[in-house]
Design a protein around this motif. Structure first.
Motif, PDB file in Angstrom:
ATOM      1  N   SER A  50       0.806  30.328  78.686  1.00 14.31           N
ATOM      2  CA  SER A  50       0.092  29.155  77.406  1.00 14.31           C
ATOM      3  C   SER A  50      -0.972  29.352  76.088  1.00 14.31           C
ATOM      4  O   SER A  50      -1.243  30.981  75.820  1.00 14.31           O
ATOM      5  CB  SER A  50      -1.615  29.698  78.480  1.00 14.31           C
ATOM      6  N   ARG A  51      -1.011  29.574  75.571  1.00 12.68           N
ATOM      7  CA  ARG A  51      -1.427  29.545  73.566  1.00 12.68           C
ATOM      8  C   ARG A  51      -2.046  28.334  72.967  1.00 12.68           C
ATOM      9  O   ARG A  51      -2.454  27.064  73.747  1.00 12.68           O
ATOM     10  CB  ARG A  51       0.059  29.611  72.675  1.00 12.68           C
ATOM     11  N   ASP A  52      -2.911  28.583  72.929  1.00 13.15           N
ATOM     12  CA  ASP A  52      -3.766  28.490  72.012  1.00 13.15           C
ATOM     13  C   ASP A  52      -3.430  27.733  70.709  1.00 13.15           C
ATOM     14  O   ASP A  52      -2.936  28.367  69.973  1.00 13.15           O
ATOM     15  CB  ASP A  52      -5.208  28.861  71.966  1.00 13.15           C
ATOM     16  N   TYR A  53      -3.790  25.953  70.530  1.00 14.14           N
ATOM     17  CA  TYR A  53      -3.858  25.743  69.309  1.00 14.14           C
ATOM     18  C   TYR A  53      -5.502  25.054  69.001  1.00 14.14           C
ATOM     19  O   TYR A  53      -5.646  24.397  69.243  1.00 14.14           O
ATOM     20  CB  TYR A  53      -2.570  24.271  69.218  1.00 14.14           C
ATOM     21  N   LYS A  54      -5.984  25.337  67.349  1.00 12.65           N
ATOM     22  CA  LYS A  54      -7.030  25.505  67.151  1.00 12.65           C
ATOM     23  C   LYS A  54      -7.301  24.589  66.312  1.00 12.65           C
ATOM     24  O   LYS A  54      -5.863  24.282  64.682  1.00 12.65           O
ATOM     25  CB  LYS A  54      -7.677  26.507  67.130  1.00 12.65           C
ATOM     26  N   ALA A  55      -7.596  23.692  65.565  1.00 14.34           N
ATOM     27  CA  ALA A  55      -8.352  22.801  65.367  1.00 14.34           C
ATOM     28  C   ALA A  55      -9.516  22.689  64.047  1.00 14.34           C
ATOM     29  O   ALA A  55     -10.808  23.053  65.109  1.00 14.34           O
ATOM     30  CB  ALA A  55      -8.245  21.254  64.605  1.00 14.34           C
ATOM     31  N   THR A  56     -10.446  22.777  62.911  1.00 11.37           N
ATOM     32  CA  THR A  56     -11.331  21.970  62.480  1.00 11.37           C
ATOM     33  C   THR A  56     -11.907  20.623  62.592  1.00 11.37           C
ATOM     34  O   THR A  56     -10.847  20.788  61.817  1.00 11.37           O
ATOM     35  CB  THR A  56     -11.674  23.373  61.400  1.00 11.37           C
ATOM     36  N   ILE A  57     -12.722  20.011  62.952  1.00 11.71           N
ATOM     37  CA  ILE A  57     -11.922  18.602  62.605  1.00 11.71           C
ATOM     38  C   ILE A  57     -13.777  18.378  62.104  1.00 11.71           C
ATOM     39  O   ILE A  57     -14.826  19.448  62.433  1.00 11.71           O
ATOM     40  CB  ILE A  57     -12.321  17.953  64.348  1.00 11.71           C
ATOM     41  N   THR A  62      -6.681  13.484  65.804  1.00 14.49           N
ATOM     42  CA  THR A  62      -8.125  12.689  65.874  1.00 14.49           C
ATOM     43  C   THR A  62      -7.693  10.706  66.103  1.00 14.49           C
ATOM     44  O   THR A  62      -6.699  10.467  66.188  1.00 14.49           O
ATOM     45  CB  THR A  62      -8.628  12.592  65.018  1.00 14.49           C
ATOM     46  N   ASP A  63      -9.471  10.462  66.675  1.00 14.41           N
ATOM     47  CA  ASP A  63      -8.987   9.251  67.073  1.00 14.41           C
ATOM     48  C   ASP A  63      -8.856   8.016  65.939  1.00 14.41           C
ATOM     49  O   ASP A  63      -8.086   7.086  65.853  1.00 14.41           O
ATOM     50  CB  ASP A  63     -10.514   8.355  67.518  1.00 14.41           C
ATOM     51  N   ASP A  64      -9.220   8.925  64.529  1.00 13.28           N
ATOM     52  CA  ASP A  64      -9.073   8.033  63.005  1.00 13.28           C
ATOM     53  C   ASP A  64      -7.724   8.428  62.491  1.00 13.28           C
ATOM     54  O   ASP A  64      -8.316   8.225  61.428  1.00 13.28           O
ATOM     55  CB  ASP A  64     -10.232   9.031  62.287  1.00 13.28           C
ATOM     56  N   ASP A  65      -6.594   8.889  63.302  1.00 12.23           N
ATOM     57  CA  ASP A  65      -5.511   9.090  62.921  1.00 12.23           C
ATOM     58  C   ASP A  65      -5.277  10.324  61.826  1.00 12.23           C
ATOM     59  O   ASP A  65      -4.552   9.937  61.084  1.00 12.23           O
ATOM     60  CB  ASP A  65      -4.907   7.705  62.080  1.00 12.23           C
ATOM     61  N   SER A  66      -6.500  11.235  61.323  1.00 19.05           N
ATOM     62  CA  SER A  66      -6.182  12.234  60.906  1.00 19.05           C
ATOM     63  C   SER A  66      -4.835  13.412  61.397  1.00 19.05           C
ATOM     64  O   SER A  66      -5.579  13.155  62.992  1.00 19.05           O
ATOM     65  CB  SER A  66      -7.364  13.238  60.705  1.00 19.05           C
ATOM     66  N   THR A  67      -3.934  13.748  61.520  1.00 20.67           N
ATOM     67  CA  THR A  67      -3.267  14.805  62.220  1.00 20.67           C
ATOM     68  C   THR A  67      -2.268  15.457  61.247  1.00 20.67           C
ATOM     69  O   THR A  67      -2.120  15.797  59.890  1.00 20.67           O
ATOM     70  CB  THR A  67      -1.736  13.379  61.941  1.00 20.67           C
ATOM     71  N   ILE A  68      -2.456  16.202  61.994  1.00 13.13           N
ATOM     72  CA  ILE A  68      -1.392  18.216  62.181  1.00 13.13           C
ATOM     73  C   ILE A  68      -0.382  17.772  62.363  1.00 13.13           C
ATOM     74  O   ILE A  68      -0.090  17.718  63.887  1.00 13.13           O
ATOM     75  CB  ILE A  68      -2.392  19.241  62.086  1.00 13.13           C
ATOM     76  N   PHE A  69       0.872  18.205  61.871  1.00 10.45           N
ATOM     77  CA  PHE A  69       2.153  18.531  62.477  1.00 10.45           C
ATOM     78  C   PHE A  69       2.846  19.912  62.225  1.00 10.45           C
ATOM     79  O   PHE A  69       2.431  20.364  61.242  1.00 10.45           O
ATOM     80  CB  PHE A  69       3.849  17.730  62.191  1.00 10.45           C
ATOM     81  N   ARG A  70       3.872  20.058  63.270  1.00  5.62           N
ATOM     82  CA  ARG A  70       3.702  21.684  62.841  1.00  5.62           C
ATOM     83  C   ARG A  70       5.149  21.740  64.105  1.00  5.62           C
ATOM     84  O   ARG A  70       5.262  21.603  65.615  1.00  5.62           O
ATOM     85  CB  ARG A  70       2.812  22.724  63.675  1.00  5.62           C
ATOM     86  N   THR A  71       6.208  23.076  64.097  1.00 11.37           N
ATOM     87  CA  THR A  71       7.337  22.969  64.100  1.00 11.37           C
ATOM     88  C   THR A  71       7.017  24.044  64.754  1.00 11.37           C
ATOM     89  O   THR A  71       6.812  25.586  64.699  1.00 11.37           O
ATOM     90  CB  THR A  71       8.295  22.719  63.686  1.00 11.37           C
TER      91      THR A  71
END
Length: 129
Positions: free
Chosen positions: A52-59, A115-124
Motif C-alpha cells: 500500500s502506498r499513499d498518494y497525496k494532494a493539496t486541494i 476533483t469534481d471540478d475536473d482539476s486533474t494530476i497525471f503521473r506514471t
C-alpha cells in the motif's frame, strides 16, 4: 389589510419585499460555486506490488461558496480505485488529503487524481516485484 378598525395599503411593503427577494436571488446567481483545484501533489515514482502506498494532494477551494467534493484516484486502464470526500470553506481554503492504494501486479500504470471540478494530476508509476 384591515386591522379591525381601519384599512391599510400594504402594496408598497409587498413591492419592497419582492424587490429584496429579486436582489437576493441575483446575488446568489452571481456567487461562484465551489471551485476545487489541486495545487500540489506527492506520488511515488516506484511502488512494490502488494504494498500500500499513499498518494497525496493539496486541494484548494477557489470558489465563493463552501462545499464538499469527492476527490478520486484513478489508474489506467482499471478506472476509479479509491476516493475521499473533502469539505472546504470558501475563498482559498486548503486541505491535504491522502488516498492509499495497493497495486497487485507488476506493470507501469498511469495514475490520476481528480476533483469534481475536473482539476486533474497525471503521473506514471512503475510497479516492481
Amino acid at each position: 389589510m384591515y386591522d379591525g378598525e381601519e384599512w391599510y395599503d400594504t402594496s408598497a411593503a409587498i413591492d419592497d419585499l419582492n424587490n429584496e427577494i429579486e436582489r437576493l436571488q441575483a446575488r446568489v446567481t452571481e456567487l461562484e460555486d465551489t471551485d476545487f483545484q489541486i495545487t500540489s501533489y506527492e506520488f511515488p515514482d516506484t511502488v512494490e506490488k502488494n504494498q500500500s502506498r499513499d498518494y497525496k494532494a493539496t486541494i484548494r477551494n477557489d470558489g465563493e461558496m463552501e462545499g464538499t467534493q469527492t476527490v478520486k484516484l484513478f489508474t489506467y486502464p482499471t478506472g476509479e480505485v479509491a476516493s475521499k470526500d473533502v469539505e472546504l470553506s470558501k475563498d482559498g481554503t486548503e486541505s491535504q488529503i491522502t488516498i492509499s492504494h495497493t497495486f497487485i501486479e507488476k506493470d507501469t500504470k498511469s495514475v490520476r487524481i481528480e476533483t469534481d471540478d475536473d482539476s486533474t494530476i497525471f503521473r506514471t508509476v512503475d510497479i516492481t516485484e
